[in-house]
Design an enzyme around this catalytic site. Structure first.
Site, short mmCIF file in Angstrom:
data_model
loop_
_atom_site.label_atom_id
_atom_site.label_comp_id
_atom_site.label_asym_id
_atom_site.label_seq_id
_atom_site.Cartn_x
_atom_site.Cartn_y
_atom_site.Cartn_z
N PHE A 136 42.15 65.94 -15.90
CA PHE A 136 40.99 66.66 -15.37
C PHE A 136 39.68 66.20 -16.00
CE2 PHE A 136 41.62 68.94 -19.28
CZ PHE A 136 40.39 69.48 -19.61
N GLY A 165 47.37 59.10 -7.81
CA GLY A 165 46.18 59.67 -7.19
C GLY A 165 45.90 61.04 -7.78
N CYS A 211 30.89 65.29 -6.80
CA CYS A 211 31.07 66.74 -6.90
C CYS A 211 31.92 67.15 -8.10
CB CYS A 211 31.73 67.27 -5.61
SG CYS A 211 30.72 67.00 -4.12
N MET A 259 45.28 65.33 -7.69
CA MET A 259 46.05 66.43 -7.11
C MET A 259 45.67 66.60 -5.64
SD MET A 259 46.18 69.28 -10.17
CE MET A 259 47.30 70.37 -9.28
N ILE A 269 45.14 69.08 -22.32
CA ILE A 269 45.29 68.24 -21.13
C ILE A 269 46.18 68.91 -20.09
CG2 ILE A 269 46.23 66.05 -20.27
CD1 ILE A 269 45.35 64.78 -22.90
N VAL A 285 49.34 74.09 -16.51
CA VAL A 285 49.94 74.08 -15.18
C VAL A 285 49.35 75.18 -14.31
CG1 VAL A 285 52.08 74.28 -13.86
CG2 VAL A 285 52.05 73.07 -16.05
N GLU A 296 56.00 63.39 -10.76
CA GLU A 296 55.05 63.95 -11.75
C GLU A 296 55.21 63.27 -13.11
OE1 GLU A 296 52.74 65.67 -10.69
OE2 GLU A 296 53.40 66.97 -9.06
#
Length: 200
Positions: free
Chosen positions: A122, A17, A195, A19, A176, A179, A91
């Protein structure tokens, strides 16, 4: 005549899923159920995830469990002969592609595997190793977060960067991995498809 011994293969549970959707929290919940059942296992976390220096996996809700920090998936292979009931990887998007083979090896020796990680970066592009592992799964839990803009279900992760004193969507040319916390000029938010935006 020698009797043939069959080793039952392990199962694979995949939690994915965006963050802030509770992936690590869900991984911890699944491991805790196994601990209550007196099963023996290990959680692995990769050293390139620098948000937490302690040997723990920690959810945003504050729950935590002990974990072994490894430089990569191949370091986890030393536990293949330990006859563990389960192993967990948190992770998984931070692991290299060899994680896929290591997961298969644990399953083949009869160890159950639980993994958690981002399914999309992202830019809304899938992580290759995550998708390959998800394709092998016996069970997939696709979690959703809450969009911080409109409050609808969020399935995407928005990267924002500070530019001219304002938070704006990151460019597709950005690396990519960046952090959160490693750079005061970057932050992440869960967003719905309406959004979510990406910069040029």
């Amino acid at each position: 005549m020698k009797k043939e011994v069959f080793v039952l293969k392990g199962t694979l549970e995949v939690v994915i899923g965006p963050m802030y959707s509770g992936k690590t929290e869900e991984l911890i919940r699944r491991v805790m159920r196994r601990k209550i059942a007196r099963q023996n296992g290990i959680i692995f976390r990769v050293s390139s995830d620098t948000r937490n220096a302690e040997e723990l996996v920690v959810s945003r809700a504050g729950t935590h469990l002990e974990a072994k920090i490894v430089s990569g998936a191949r370091d986890a292979q030393m536990y293949l002969d330990d006859k563990l009931d389960y192993v967990a990887f948190d992770e998984i998007q931070f692991f290299e592609s060899d994680l896929v083979d290591v997961v298969k090896k644990f399953i083949d020796v009869g160890t159950d595997v639980i993994v958690a990680g981002l399914n999309l970066d992202f830019r809304s592009e899938p992580f290759d190793n995550v998708m390959k592992i998800a394709a092998m799964a016996d069970e997939i839990a696709l979690l959703k977060a809450v969009c911080v803009v409109c409050g609808k279900d969020a399935t995407l992760t928005q990267r924002l960067i500070m530019k001219d004193g304002e938070w704006v969507p990151a460019s597709t040319k950005d690396p990519i991995f960046k952090v959160e916390g490693s750079d005061v000029k970057v932050r992440y938010e869960p967003r719905c498809k309406d959004c979510w935006k990406v910069g040029e």
